[in-house]
Design a protein around this motif. Structure first.
Motif, PDB file in Angstrom:
ATOM      1  N   CYS A 195       0.855  -1.192   0.000  1.00  0.00           N
ATOM      2  CA  CYS A 195       0.000   0.000   0.000  1.00  0.00           C
ATOM      3  C   CYS A 195       0.887   1.237   0.000  1.00  0.00           C
ATOM      4  O   CYS A 195       1.639   1.468   0.963  1.00  0.00           O
ATOM      5  CB  CYS A 195      -0.915  -0.007   1.214  1.00  0.00           C
ATOM      6  SG  CYS A 195      -1.890  -1.522   1.372  1.00  0.00           S
ATOM      7  N   ASN A 196       0.798   2.038  -1.058  1.00  0.00           N
ATOM      8  CA  ASN A 196       1.752   3.120  -1.325  1.00  0.00           C
ATOM      9  C   ASN A 196       1.074   4.475  -1.164  1.00  0.00           C
ATOM     10  O   ASN A 196       0.241   4.867  -1.986  1.00  0.00           O
ATOM     11  CB  ASN A 196       2.299   2.973  -2.745  1.00  0.00           C
ATOM     12  CG  ASN A 196       2.813   1.570  -3.005  1.00  0.00           C
ATOM     13  OD1 ASN A 196       3.854   1.165  -2.490  1.00  0.00           O
ATOM     14  ND2 ASN A 196       2.062   0.804  -3.789  1.00  0.00           N
ATOM     15  N   LEU A 197       1.429   5.198  -0.105  1.00  0.00           N
ATOM     16  CA  LEU A 197       0.803   6.475   0.205  1.00  0.00           C
ATOM     17  C   LEU A 197       1.718   7.610  -0.235  1.00  0.00           C
ATOM     18  O   LEU A 197       2.921   7.588   0.022  1.00  0.00           O
ATOM     19  CB  LEU A 197       0.521   6.557   1.701  1.00  0.00           C
ATOM     20  CG  LEU A 197      -0.316   5.381   2.239  1.00  0.00           C
ATOM     21  CD1 LEU A 197      -0.440   5.454   3.752  1.00  0.00           C
ATOM     22  CD2 LEU A 197      -1.687   5.339   1.587  1.00  0.00           C
ATOM     23  N   GLY A 198       1.123   8.595  -0.923  1.00  0.00           N
ATOM     24  CA  GLY A 198       1.926   9.671  -1.495  1.00  0.00           C
ATOM     25  C   GLY A 198       1.355  11.043  -1.220  1.00  0.00           C
ATOM     26  O   GLY A 198       0.353  11.208  -0.512  1.00  0.00           O
ATOM     27  N   TRP A 199       2.004  12.024  -1.802  1.00  0.00           N
ATOM     28  CA  TRP A 199       1.628  13.441  -1.607  1.00  0.00           C
ATOM     29  C   TRP A 199       0.284  13.716  -2.253  1.00  0.00           C
ATOM     30  O   TRP A 199      -0.004  13.173  -3.316  1.00  0.00           O
ATOM     31  CB  TRP A 199       2.708  14.337  -2.245  1.00  0.00           C
ATOM     32  CG  TRP A 199       2.486  15.787  -1.976  1.00  0.00           C
ATOM     33  CD1 TRP A 199       2.964  16.510  -0.927  1.00  0.00           C
ATOM     34  CD2 TRP A 199       1.715  16.689  -2.778  1.00  0.00           C
ATOM     35  NE1 TRP A 199       2.534  17.813  -1.011  1.00  0.00           N
ATOM     36  CE2 TRP A 199       1.760  17.953  -2.142  1.00  0.00           C
ATOM     37  CE3 TRP A 199       0.964  16.570  -3.953  1.00  0.00           C
ATOM     38  CZ2 TRP A 199       1.100  19.067  -2.644  1.00  0.00           C
ATOM     39  CZ3 TRP A 199       0.305  17.675  -4.456  1.00  0.00           C
ATOM     40  CH2 TRP A 199       0.383  18.904  -3.801  1.00  0.00           C
ATOM     41  N   PRO A 200      -0.580  14.542  -1.647  1.00  0.00           N
ATOM     42  CA  PRO A 200      -0.313  15.366  -0.449  1.00  0.00           C
ATOM     43  C   PRO A 200      -0.637  14.696   0.880  1.00  0.00           C
ATOM     44  O   PRO A 200      -0.388  15.286   1.916  1.00  0.00           O
ATOM     45  CB  PRO A 200      -1.214  16.571  -0.682  1.00  0.00           C
ATOM     46  CG  PRO A 200      -2.403  16.013  -1.392  1.00  0.00           C
ATOM     47  CD  PRO A 200      -1.848  14.952  -2.312  1.00  0.00           C
ATOM     48  N   LEU A 201      -1.221  13.484   0.850  1.00  0.00           N
ATOM     49  CA  LEU A 201      -1.483  12.815   2.127  1.00  0.00           C
ATOM     50  C   LEU A 201      -0.178  12.591   2.880  1.00  0.00           C
ATOM     51  O   LEU A 201      -0.056  12.922   4.061  1.00  0.00           O
ATOM     52  CB  LEU A 201      -2.196  11.476   1.891  1.00  0.00           C
ATOM     53  CG  LEU A 201      -2.468  10.649   3.147  1.00  0.00           C
ATOM     54  CD1 LEU A 201      -3.449  11.363   4.076  1.00  0.00           C
ATOM     55  CD2 LEU A 201      -2.978   9.256   2.780  1.00  0.00           C
ATOM     56  N   ALA A 202       0.803  12.029   2.190  1.00  0.00           N
ATOM     57  CA  ALA A 202       2.143  11.888   2.768  1.00  0.00           C
ATOM     58  C   ALA A 202       2.913  13.166   2.475  1.00  0.00           C
ATOM     59  O   ALA A 202       3.162  13.497   1.317  1.00  0.00           O
ATOM     60  CB  ALA A 202       2.859  10.690   2.161  1.00  0.00           C
TER      61      ALA A 202
END
Length: 354
Positions: A195-202
């Motif tokens: 599961c790959n979380l990215g911008w803007p959440l990360a």
């Protein structure tokens, strides 16, 4: 989604949300079948039917939740399971499935050759059903189910039956997987949800949420060290250019119901994403951190094992074997939290102050 606000005012469920299938027709993704899911809450996401029904893009309102690689979605390459070929078609996305017989680095031994993270994510699904919501009749549930076969004649024959479901008016995704051995010999089995979380959440200051006993994957870590704040997303790192990364293997904690929860919280956006799963089904969690410039991503990866590979799991006597006809079930639930109370409860459960 209050019923009275749209009663007698809509002609079709598509005015609220639902499932729309299509075929991509350009670039590396040409020919790949997809399904767009709209929950009617601001949460919408793209299932790549031809890539094991993995989830690529995912948005909440205007905010992207997932990291997408430079190549993005590509059509499946079923015979790319050698060495690090997996990276050539790794589009990132909210969920990339690793397995079904191997999750970890490339390896070769007396049992065969296995490429990075296995073959399943490069195998198309045969769609079994698409169930649309019917809000006028009071039916808000929707789902799509497919069969993905990782098999060869005279050899291992595993089948993944995947159902991805949701409900109009609720910001969640439920993945229900059934992995079955359809062959006549015992088959090794490993499964990991990348599961790959990215911008803007990360983003800088976003908080990683997980509990459990952990250890750094590699010797000499700089991030995963005692006393370091590795649960706060950091600025892009020069040393993470190219293949730079770190990971921790976590014996994830569970609540009294046997459920484990992890996620990511961005206070600036006022949203959190939680990932809930059964500790009995998926006893391990891997936290991957790759803060490269232009490749800014963190992974939360529930799995039957850490991504140690089939050979090491066999050596540790933790490798799962499925007997002919045996089935294992797995459930994963993603939820977007946007109300202050729900976020507060989520953080309090993990002893984190807002």
């Amino acid at each position: 989604m209050a019923h009275h606000t749209w009663t007698h005012k809509i002609s079709t469920y598509t005015q609220l949300g639902g499932i729309e299938t299509a075929v991509l027709d350009n670039g590396l993704s040409r020919g790949a079948r997809i399904a767009w899911i709209n929950t009617g809450t601001g949460l919408r996401y793209k299932i790549v039917i031809d890539r094991a029904m993995d989830i690529a893009d995912a948005f909440y309102n205007q905010h992207s939740l997932a990291w997408l690689s430079h190549s993005g979605i590509s059509a499946p390459q079923p015979f790319s399971n050698k060495g690090a070929d997996w990276l050539k078609t790794f589009g990132g996305g909210l969920v990339t499935t690793c397995g079904l017989t191997h999750a970890g680095g490339p390896e070769s031994d007396e049992y065969g050759e296995r490429g990075l993270h296995g073959a399943i994510s490069n195998i198309p699904a045969a769609i079994e059903s698409v169930i649309q919501p019917d809000p006028i009749a009071g039916k808000m549930e929707m789902s799509i189910t497919g069969i993905i076969k990782e098999s060869q004649a005279l050899g291992t024959q595993l089948e993944l039956r995947r159902t991805i479901s949701g409900k109009l008016g609720e910001a969640f995704i439920h993945i229900h997987d059934e992995v079955s051995n359809r062959g006549n010999t015992t088959a090794p089995h490993m499964l990991l949800y990348h599961c790959n979380l990215g911008w803007p959440l990360a983003d800088e200051g976003s908080r990683l949420i997980w509990n459990g006993q952990w250890k750094a994957r590699d010797a000499g870590p700089k991030i995963f060290t005692q006393g370091n704040d590795f649960r706060t997303c950091m600025a892009p790192l020069e040393e993470h250019s190219g293949g730079g990364e770190e990971a921790a293997f976590i014996d994830v904690a569970a609540d009294s119901d046997g459920q484990a929860v992890c996620g990511l919280y961005n206070a600036q956006l006022g949203i959190a994403v939680s990932i809930r799963f059964s500790k009995a089904q998926l006893p391990w969690l891997t936290n991957w951190q790759h803060w490269g410039k232009g490749e800014y991503v963190t992974g939360l990866e529930p799995g039957t094992h850490p991504p140690i590979g089939q050979a090491k799991a066999r050596m540790q006597d933790t490798l799962i074997y499925l007997a002919p006809g045996e089935t294992r079930q797995y459930d994963l639930r993603f939820e977007v939290l946007h109300q202050e109370k729900h976020i507060g409860d989520f953080l309090k459960t993990h002893n984190i102050a807002d």
